[in-house]
Write an enzyme that holds these catalytic residues in place. Structure first.
Site, PDB file in Angstrom:
ATOM      1  N   LYS B  93      39.684 -46.157 -32.612  1.00  0.00           N
ATOM      2  CA  LYS B  93      39.049 -46.332 -34.042  1.00  0.00           C
ATOM      3  C   LYS B  93      37.958 -45.093 -34.138  1.00  0.00           C
ATOM      4  O   LYS B  93      37.739 -44.839 -35.382  1.00  0.00           O
ATOM      5  CB  LYS B  93      38.536 -47.713 -34.078  1.00  0.00           C
ATOM      6  CG  LYS B  93      39.248 -48.788 -33.990  1.00  0.00           C
ATOM      7  CD  LYS B  93      39.957 -48.845 -35.644  1.00  0.00           C
ATOM      8  CE  LYS B  93      41.036 -50.004 -35.621  1.00  0.00           C
ATOM      9  NZ  LYS B  93      41.685 -49.974 -36.949  1.00  0.00           N
ATOM     10  N   GLU B 115      34.456 -52.599 -43.232  1.00  0.00           N
ATOM     11  CA  GLU B 115      35.079 -54.093 -43.256  1.00  0.00           C
ATOM     12  C   GLU B 115      35.609 -53.965 -41.619  1.00  0.00           C
ATOM     13  O   GLU B 115      35.798 -53.072 -41.313  1.00  0.00           O
ATOM     14  CB  GLU B 115      36.383 -54.279 -43.967  1.00  0.00           C
ATOM     15  CG  GLU B 115      37.728 -53.776 -43.331  1.00  0.00           C
ATOM     16  CD  GLU B 115      37.643 -52.178 -43.511  1.00  0.00           C
ATOM     17  OE1 GLU B 115      36.980 -51.358 -44.142  1.00  0.00           O
ATOM     18  OE2 GLU B 115      38.523 -51.513 -42.575  1.00  0.00           O
ATOM     19  N   SER B 381      46.296 -47.778 -27.401  1.00  0.00           N
ATOM     20  CA  SER B 381      45.263 -47.555 -28.624  1.00  0.00           C
ATOM     21  C   SER B 381      43.823 -47.945 -28.036  1.00  0.00           C
ATOM     22  O   SER B 381      43.009 -47.613 -28.648  1.00  0.00           O
ATOM     23  CB  SER B 381      45.796 -48.298 -29.853  1.00  0.00           C
ATOM     24  OG  SER B 381      46.027 -49.829 -29.442  1.00  0.00           O
TER      25      SER B 381
END
Lengths: 258, 397
Positions: B93, B115, B381
């Protein structure tokens, strides 16, 4: 479309109300419509509830949630309108988000609008280009007025483009806000109304967002063909339900000088 | 259309029949502005220098491409893990938030909104805002705030304001609605930092470009480790799909590389408790983008379910929908049970505790068959620290 155009040609200070179909109770859609007509409302926008109403503030969000819980759907709304349409002289505009209409099928939706006597639609998240390329002919052939929004941030050229492709009215959003967020009209907003008026548009404008009482309605009418009351009316329905005399008082109070 | 652009966004913001910008007029000027400047900013030398420096020294890139020997032996193929779990803040991220924060700065915006579902993107955004000294407001569903207390605390410690989304199902999709409402009300000073390859154009393309560093590195790393300059498979999990988009990016036009995306099917694709959007295959419009999504017969968007909070988005990035449509990508799905099994296996064979999201990608090893000398790259990830409560609960540790 004829009903809308006729109204816009013949009348000034058009008083319009938005409310959510199927709220507070599933069968309230039509009694509310009747009461509004009796009270002297000129034009009505009926909201098709959606699970993710991203341009709406808490009041209309809540009404949409409740309406969906009550079992409201586009199909049911068409049935309700069909039944009462003969006794209603006001133009009826359906307002909602594109996904449920898309799922219903845009062509089927438009032809059903035509069949039951809906005069126009407002689909805020149907982009101008998409409408222009894919659906404009369909809407125009069916005589359904598609209504675009403009905001204080909309550039003049885009307003003119929207004007050239509108056939009912332009929904002039009064401020940078979601529905029900702000009340009152500032000098900045009046400047924006003046700017839009100086463009000599062909399409009449009706102002919405932030119109909640007699004073804001009257001010808005000085700058446009009329104004729309949404969240303030939905709030009334939340408090009083589909009560004919409460609706009558509400409309009469806002319209008292017009 | 040139061959090079076959799987990339076109000038109208579409990937084939998916994508676009289905947004209310109130958002039009913001989106139009971003659309006009994002490519110039991203391609500018100033941005690239700053971005690359942050990725190296702050995020800790390049992330290793690790040859997983015991996993390879078990599945009789050559498994390489792309270790995004080793990034600062523990997941891919941060690649995106560091990039978007620089874009926001170039645009002169000083207030950032985002968000978040489980809180990973919220933490990565709050981190980037702290780094740059920008105001940060994170919208998070009320239900998720209760479920993800540690991440809420992290965001607050980083100086972000966490605002509860109280409408609808009070989860990720509602937090996204709330962020969009904030942007409608604050069009001038605010930048909306979306966490995945979703939302109106240009977000899916912008986020994919910022995550593309994953495949850029895989490309030279695989060359160092094998006798080929490409892997045979790249496998990633997909919710909205940002780590998959980044893992695929530089291989989209190289048809020698099989691209595999693993969706979360929760309790099973047909159980009603799932997040496998492609498998359900229903076309619609969510958060400004035309794509596959989960909805009722009346077009109301429904709540997805997965054990992994990062995969339970009711839509999927429009590029992935297009990769599915064109058959360039294979989309398979893994259940909660599959993911748990794969997480335990990776942990015990390689000593790496993966995030539950990444565990979905790892489960492809047991679902597919590979040749002995295939090089199979799987993107890990994120790391599993945030999922320890679930692992403890399910495995009884």
């Amino acid at each position: 479309m004829k009903r809308i155009q006729k109204l816009l040609q013949e009348k000034k200070d058009i008083f319009s109300v938005y409310y959510t179909a199927g709220y507070p109770n599933l069968d309230d859609t039509m009694p509310i419509l009747n009461a509004l007509q009796k009270a002297g409302c000129d034009l009505v926008e009926i909201g098709m509830p959606f699970s993710d109403p991203l341009a709406d503030g808490p009041t209309i969000q809540h009404s949409s949630e409740q309406a969906l819980e009550n079992g409201m759907s586009i199909n049911l709304l068409f049935e309700q309108i069909k039944e009462l349409r003969p006794s209603i002289t006001m133009p009826i505009v359906l307002m909602g988000y594109i996904n449920p209409v898309f799922k219903y099928g845009v062509e089927a939706f438009i032809s059903k609008c035509q069949e039951v006597g809906v005069d126009g639609v407002i689909l805020p998240d149907l982009p101008f280009d998409e409408y222009h390329e894919k659906y404009q002919t369909l809407f125009e052939e069916a005589g359904i007025a598609n209504t675009f929004l403009i905001t204080p941030q909309t550039p003049n050229e885009r307003i003119q483009l929207i004007d050239a492709n509108s056939n009912g009215f332009i929904y002039m959003v009064s401020s940078s806000a979601v529905t029900g967020a702000k009340s009152g009209l500032s000098d900045e907003q009046l400047d924006y109304f003046n700017r839009v008026n100086s463009l000599d548009l062909n399409t009449p404008r009706i102002i919405g967002f932030g119109i909640s009482n007699q004073s804001t309605f009257e001010t808005a009418c000085q700058y446009a063909s009329g104004a729309i009351v949404g969240s303030a009316f939905v709030k009334l329905l939340k408090e009083k339900g589909a009560d004919e005399s409460a609706i009558n008082d509400f409309v009469k109070d806002i319209k008292r000088n017009n | 259309m040139s061959k090079k652009n076959k799987y990339q966004v076109d000038e109208k913001g579409m990937y084939g029949r998916f994508g676009g910008a289905f947004i209310p007029e109130m958002l039009y000027p913001n989106i139009e502005n971003l659309k006009t400047v994002y490519l110039d900013i991203i391609n500018s030398e100033a941005f690239q220098n700053e971005y690359k420096a942050l990725l190296k020294d702050y995020v800790g890139r390049p992330s290793p491409l690790y040859y997983a020997k015991r996993l390879s032996e078990k599945y009789n193929t050559q498994v390489y893990l792309k270790r995004e779990d080793l990034n600062h803040t523990g997941a891919h991220k941060i690649n995106n938030t560091v990039g978007q924060i620089l874009i926001a700065k170039h645009m002169g915006k000083d207030r950032i909104i985002a968000e978040t579902g489980a809180g990973q993107h919220g933490v990565a955004t709050a981190t980037a805002c702290a780094l740059m000294g920008l105001q940060c407001v994170v919208y998070m569903g009320e239900v998720d705030i209760e479920r993800q207390a540690p991440n809420v605390a992290r965001m607050k410690m980083l100086g972000a304001e966490v605002v509860a989304a109280k409408s609808g199902s009070k989860t990720l999709k509602d937090a996204t609605n709330e962020a969009l409402r904030d942007w409608i009300c604050n069009p001038e000073d605010t930048f909306y930092l979306i966490g995945s390859v979703v939302g109106p154009h240009p977000y899916p393309d912008m986020v994919a470009r910022l995550q593309a560093i994953i495949s850029e590195e895989i490309k030279w790393q695989i060359k160092e480790k094998t006798d080929k300059d490409y892997p045979d498979y790249v496998i990633a999990c997909v919710g909205g799909g940002s780590n998959a988009a980044g893992s695929f990016y530089h291989f989209l036009d190289d048809e020698r590389v099989s691209l595999v995306a693993v969706e979360a099917s929760g309790m099973g694709v047909d159980s009603g408790e799932t997040a496998a959007t492609i498998a359900l295959g229903d076309l619609g419009i969510i958060h400004g983008s035309k794509t596959f999504l989960m909805q009722s017969d009346d077009g109301q968007i429904t709540e997805p379910y997965s054990i992994s909070a990062g995969l339970d988005y009711p839509g999927i990035g429009p590029q992935h929908a297009h990769l599915h449509d064109t058959k360039r990508g294979s989309f398979i799905s893994a259940t909660d049970a599959d993911a748990l099994e794969a997480a335990k296996e990776l942990t015990q064979l390689e000593g790496i505790i993966p995030a539950l999201e990444s565990a979905h990608a790892l489960s492809a090893l047991s679902k597919m068959s590979f040749k002995k000398d295939d090089s199979v790259v799987i993107t890990v990830s994120g790391r599993g620290d945030k999922d320890m409560a679930t692992y403890m609960n399910r495995f009884g540790f």
